[in-house]
Design a protein around this motif. Sequence first.
Motif, PDB file in Angstrom:
ATOM      1  N   ALA A 123       0.822  -1.214   0.000  1.00 61.88           N
ATOM      2  CA  ALA A 123       0.000   0.000   0.000  1.00 61.88           C
ATOM      3  C   ALA A 123       0.855   1.263   0.000  1.00 61.88           C
ATOM      4  CB  ALA A 123      -0.924  -0.001   1.225  1.00 61.88           C
ATOM      5  N   GLY A 124       2.175   1.100   0.047  1.00 61.63           N
ATOM      6  CA  GLY A 124       3.058   2.257   0.033  1.00 61.63           C
ATOM      7  C   GLY A 124       3.340   2.838   1.405  1.00 61.63           C
ATOM      8  N   LEU A 125       2.907   2.142   2.464  1.00 59.83           N
ATOM      9  CA  LEU A 125       3.146   2.619   3.823  1.00 59.83           C
ATOM     10  C   LEU A 125       4.536   2.175   4.299  1.00 59.83           C
ATOM     11  CD1 LEU A 125      -0.304   1.746   5.413  1.00 59.83           C
ATOM     12  CD2 LEU A 125       0.478   3.977   4.598  1.00 59.83           C
ATOM     13  N   TRP A 126       5.202   3.051   5.020  1.00 57.66           N
ATOM     14  CA  TRP A 126       6.521   2.720   5.568  1.00 57.66           C
ATOM     15  C   TRP A 126       6.371   1.893   6.840  1.00 57.66           C
ATOM     16  CZ3 TRP A 126      11.032   3.384   3.225  1.00 57.66           C
ATOM     17  CH2 TRP A 126      11.102   4.288   2.169  1.00 57.66           C
ATOM     18  N   HIS A 127       7.248   0.920   7.020  1.00 60.53           N
ATOM     19  CA  HIS A 127       7.242   0.078   8.217  1.00 60.53           C
ATOM     20  C   HIS A 127       8.668  -0.104   8.719  1.00 60.53           C
ATOM     21  CE1 HIS A 127       3.051  -1.184   8.051  1.00 60.53           C
ATOM     22  NE2 HIS A 127       3.194  -1.175   6.737  1.00 60.53           N
ATOM     23  N   VAL A 128       8.816  -0.018  10.029  1.00 53.66           N
ATOM     24  CA  VAL A 128      10.090  -0.301  10.680  1.00 53.66           C
ATOM     25  C   VAL A 128       9.775  -1.210  11.864  1.00 53.66           C
ATOM     26  CG1 VAL A 128      12.070   0.641  11.921  1.00 53.66           C
ATOM     27  CG2 VAL A 128      11.033   1.958  10.071  1.00 53.66           C
ATOM     28  N   ASP A 129      10.453  -2.330  11.957  1.00 57.37           N
ATOM     29  CA  ASP A 129      10.289  -3.228  13.091  1.00 57.37           C
ATOM     30  C   ASP A 129      11.443  -3.016  14.065  1.00 57.37           C
ATOM     31  OD1 ASP A 129       7.962  -4.551  12.240  1.00 57.37           O
ATOM     32  OD2 ASP A 129       9.121  -5.905  10.974  1.00 57.37           O
ATOM     33  N   PHE A 130      11.170  -3.230  15.336  1.00 56.98           N
ATOM     34  CA  PHE A 130      12.192  -3.120  16.364  1.00 56.98           C
ATOM     35  C   PHE A 130      12.351  -4.463  17.048  1.00 56.98           C
ATOM     36  CE2 PHE A 130      10.715   1.177  15.790  1.00 56.98           C
ATOM     37  CZ  PHE A 130      11.884   1.902  15.809  1.00 56.98           C
ATOM     38  N   HIS A 131      13.586  -4.798  17.351  1.00 58.60           N
ATOM     39  CA  HIS A 131      13.898  -6.037  18.053  1.00 58.60           C
ATOM     40  C   HIS A 131      14.772  -5.705  19.248  1.00 58.60           C
ATOM     41  CE1 HIS A 131      12.362  -8.362  14.678  1.00 58.60           C
ATOM     42  NE2 HIS A 131      12.971  -7.480  13.909  1.00 58.60           N
ATOM     43  N   VAL A 132      14.654  -6.497  20.299  1.00 60.32           N
ATOM     44  CA  VAL A 132      15.461  -6.296  21.499  1.00 60.32           C
ATOM     45  C   VAL A 132      16.825  -6.949  21.309  1.00 60.32           C
ATOM     46  CG1 VAL A 132      15.633  -6.810  23.970  1.00 60.32           C
ATOM     47  CG2 VAL A 132      13.419  -6.224  22.961  1.00 60.32           C
ATOM     48  N   ASP A 133      17.875  -6.225  21.678  1.00 65.48           N
ATOM     49  CA  ASP A 133      19.223  -6.789  21.714  1.00 65.48           C
ATOM     50  C   ASP A 133      19.328  -7.539  23.047  1.00 65.48           C
ATOM     51  OD1 ASP A 133      21.905  -7.360  22.031  1.00 65.48           O
ATOM     52  OD2 ASP A 133      22.591  -5.446  21.244  1.00 65.48           O
ATOM     53  N   HIS A 134      18.992  -8.824  23.031  1.00 64.48           N
ATOM     54  CA  HIS A 134      18.902  -9.605  24.267  1.00 64.48           C
ATOM     55  C   HIS A 134      20.231  -9.725  25.001  1.00 64.48           C
ATOM     56  CE1 HIS A 134      15.125 -10.881  22.325  1.00 64.48           C
ATOM     57  NE2 HIS A 134      14.686 -10.822  23.569  1.00 64.48           N
ATOM     58  N   ALA A 135      21.320  -9.816  24.275  1.00 63.57           N
ATOM     59  CA  ALA A 135      22.638  -9.923  24.922  1.00 63.57           C
ATOM     60  C   ALA A 135      22.929  -8.656  25.720  1.00 63.57           C
ATOM     61  CB  ALA A 135      23.719 -10.167  23.887  1.00 63.57           C
ATOM     62  N   GLU A 136      22.654  -7.501  25.151  1.00 65.34           N
ATOM     63  CA  GLU A 136      22.888  -6.234  25.849  1.00 65.34           C
ATOM     64  C   GLU A 136      21.932  -6.077  27.030  1.00 65.34           C
ATOM     65  OE1 GLU A 136      24.931  -2.917  26.725  1.00 65.34           O
ATOM     66  OE2 GLU A 136      25.439  -4.326  25.130  1.00 65.34           O
ATOM     67  N   PHE A 137      20.692  -6.535  26.872  1.00 64.48           N
ATOM     68  CA  PHE A 137      19.712  -6.478  27.949  1.00 64.48           C
ATOM     69  C   PHE A 137      20.152  -7.347  29.128  1.00 64.48           C
ATOM     70  CE2 PHE A 137      15.342  -7.723  29.583  1.00 64.48           C
ATOM     71  CZ  PHE A 137      15.106  -6.515  30.209  1.00 64.48           C
ATOM     72  N   ARG A 138      20.596  -8.580  28.843  1.00 68.71           N
ATOM     73  CA  ARG A 138      21.090  -9.467  29.904  1.00 68.71           C
ATOM     74  C   ARG A 138      22.313  -8.869  30.595  1.00 68.71           C
ATOM     75  NH1 ARG A 138      19.996 -13.398  25.923  1.00 68.71           N
ATOM     76  NH2 ARG A 138      22.197 -13.441  25.394  1.00 68.71           N
ATOM     77  N   HIS A 139      23.173  -8.219  29.823  1.00 68.66           N
ATOM     78  CA  HIS A 139      24.359  -7.580  30.387  1.00 68.66           C
ATOM     79  C   HIS A 139      23.948  -6.473  31.365  1.00 68.66           C
ATOM     80  CE1 HIS A 139      28.405  -5.977  30.632  1.00 68.66           C
ATOM     81  NE2 HIS A 139      27.912  -4.786  30.345  1.00 68.66           N
ATOM     82  N   GLY A 140      22.955  -5.681  31.002  1.00 66.22           N
ATOM     83  CA  GLY A 140      22.469  -4.610  31.877  1.00 66.22           C
ATOM     84  C   GLY A 140      21.894  -5.152  33.173  1.00 66.22           C
ATOM     85  N   ILE A 141      21.127  -6.227  33.093  1.00 70.79           N
ATOM     86  CA  ILE A 141      20.560  -6.844  34.298  1.00 70.79           C
ATOM     87  C   ILE A 141      21.677  -7.405  35.172  1.00 70.79           C
ATOM     88  CG2 ILE A 141      19.154  -8.750  35.162  1.00 70.79           C
ATOM     89  CD1 ILE A 141      17.307  -8.288  32.752  1.00 70.79           C
ATOM     90  N   ALA A 142      22.663  -8.048  34.554  1.00 73.03           N
ATOM     91  CA  ALA A 142      23.785  -8.614  35.314  1.00 73.03           C
ATOM     92  C   ALA A 142      24.548  -7.518  36.054  1.00 73.03           C
ATOM     93  CB  ALA A 142      24.717  -9.383  34.382  1.00 73.03           C
ATOM     94  N   GLU A 143      24.773  -6.384  35.412  1.00 78.75           N
ATOM     95  CA  GLU A 143      25.470  -5.267  36.056  1.00 78.75           C
ATOM     96  C   GLU A 143      24.678  -4.752  37.261  1.00 78.75           C
ATOM     97  OE1 GLU A 143      28.497  -3.765  35.595  1.00 78.75           O
ATOM     98  OE2 GLU A 143      28.891  -5.487  34.319  1.00 78.75           O
ATOM     99  N   LEU A 144      23.369  -4.648  37.099  1.00 85.13           N
ATOM    100  CA  LEU A 144      22.518  -4.184  38.187  1.00 85.13           C
ATOM    101  C   LEU A 144      22.547  -5.162  39.357  1.00 85.13           C
ATOM    102  CD1 LEU A 144      20.685  -1.778  38.750  1.00 85.13           C
ATOM    103  CD2 LEU A 144      18.788  -3.098  37.857  1.00 85.13           C
TER     104      LEU A 144
END
Length: 74
Positions: free
Chosen positions: A37-58
């Motif tokens: 239909a000519g509509l723009w789409h952008v999907d987002f995905h979680v960087d799970h490795a970086e997320f786990r790293h942040g939780i581990a640091e906390l």
Amino acid sequence: MAKPAAVPVTLHIGSSIADLGAVDLPLIATPAGRDAAGLWHVDFHVDHAEFRHGIAELLRSAADEFDKGATDGG
């Protein structure tokens, strides 16, 4: 990378509850594309490795504070 959202982290041990803080939810955007239909789409995905790293640091910070309290007799 898209602007991250903060995810609160709460630790529950038995009846004790501690709010440890928040970890950024690192989002990665896929390349933008148009559909039929000519509509723009952008999907987002979680960087799970970086997320786990942040939780581990906390959790490491919380463990360090716990050890300091135990050493100080608190």
